[in-house]
Design a protein around this motif. Structure first.
Motif, PDB file in Angstrom:
ATOM      1  N   LEU A  17      -2.842  11.742   0.994  1.00 35.52           N
ATOM      2  CA  LEU A  17      -2.097  10.501   1.148  1.00 35.52           C
ATOM      3  C   LEU A  17      -2.937   9.572   2.017  1.00 35.52           C
ATOM      4  CD1 LEU A  17       1.473  11.920   1.778  1.00 35.52           C
ATOM      5  CD2 LEU A  17       0.565  10.973  -0.343  1.00 35.52           C
ATOM      6  N   SER A  23       2.521   4.976  -0.026  1.00 35.47           N
ATOM      7  CA  SER A  23       2.228   6.254  -0.672  1.00 35.47           C
ATOM      8  C   SER A  23       3.222   6.662  -1.749  1.00 35.47           C
ATOM      9  CB  SER A  23       2.190   7.375   0.370  1.00 35.47           C
ATOM     10  OG  SER A  23       1.161   7.163   1.278  1.00 35.47           O
ATOM     11  N   TYR A  50      -8.627   7.599  -7.146  1.00 40.25           N
ATOM     12  CA  TYR A  50      -7.197   7.671  -6.858  1.00 40.25           C
ATOM     13  C   TYR A  50      -6.545   8.654  -7.824  1.00 40.25           C
ATOM     14  CZ  TYR A  50      -7.961   3.330  -4.295  1.00 40.25           C
ATOM     15  OH  TYR A  50      -8.416   2.386  -3.426  1.00 40.25           O
ATOM     16  N   ILE A 117       3.738   9.005  -6.575  1.00 44.01           N
ATOM     17  CA  ILE A 117       2.950   9.050  -5.353  1.00 44.01           C
ATOM     18  C   ILE A 117       1.521   8.637  -5.671  1.00 44.01           C
ATOM     19  CG2 ILE A 117       1.888  10.641  -3.690  1.00 44.01           C
ATOM     20  CD1 ILE A 117       4.447  12.118  -3.529  1.00 44.01           C
ATOM     21  N   MET A 119      -2.379   8.958  -4.228  1.00 47.38           N
ATOM     22  CA  MET A 119      -3.251   9.688  -3.340  1.00 47.38           C
ATOM     23  C   MET A 119      -4.675   9.168  -3.511  1.00 47.38           C
ATOM     24  SD  MET A 119      -1.643  13.501  -3.794  1.00 47.38           S
ATOM     25  CE  MET A 119      -2.182  14.148  -2.208  1.00 47.38           C
TER      26      MET A 119
END
Length: 121
Positions: A17, A23, A50, A117, A119
């Motif tokens: 994260l 996030s 990503y 999400i 990351m």
């Protein structure tokens, strides 16, 4: 539980994260074969790796994830038949990107909680 499994796998691939950054986003989605729901916009840096993850609750049967560039073009998508979606993307230009989600299918056409999400590696 589905999202936790995806996060653990991403961590093993060196994704994390982002510090001091957006996030996670989500919503209560109705099933639709055509309706994409914009969850959030986020600034992505060119050349950075990503990983976007999405999952639905236990009634979700097929959750899709779509990344759109600053011009509104889809640059990455996971539209497989699966209650989880994973998109790896490394932009070629820095800008504000839109993350969209779709509940393509659910048990008995029920609405579902779906989360996504972001990351970074």
């Amino acid at each position: 539980a589905r999202l936790t499994k995806l996060i653990t796998a991403a961590n093993k691939s060196k994704y994390k994260l982002a510090d001091n950054s957006f996030s996670i986003g989500g919503g209560w989605l109705k099933q639709s074969k055509t309706k994409w729901v914009p969850l959030f916009t986020v600034k992505l840096e060119a050349g950075v790796d990503y990983r976007f993850l999405a999952a639905g609750d236990n009634d979700a049967r097929d959750v899709d994830l779509d990344i759109r560039d600053p011009d509104g073009n889809t640059v990455a998508v996971d539209d497989k038949t699966d209650p989880e979606a994973v998109v790896n993307y490394s932009p070629t230009k820095t800008g504000i990107y839109t993350v969209r989600i779709r509940l393509y299918e659910s048990q008995d056409n029920l609405p579902c909680v779906c989360l996504a999400i972001m990351m970074v590696k």
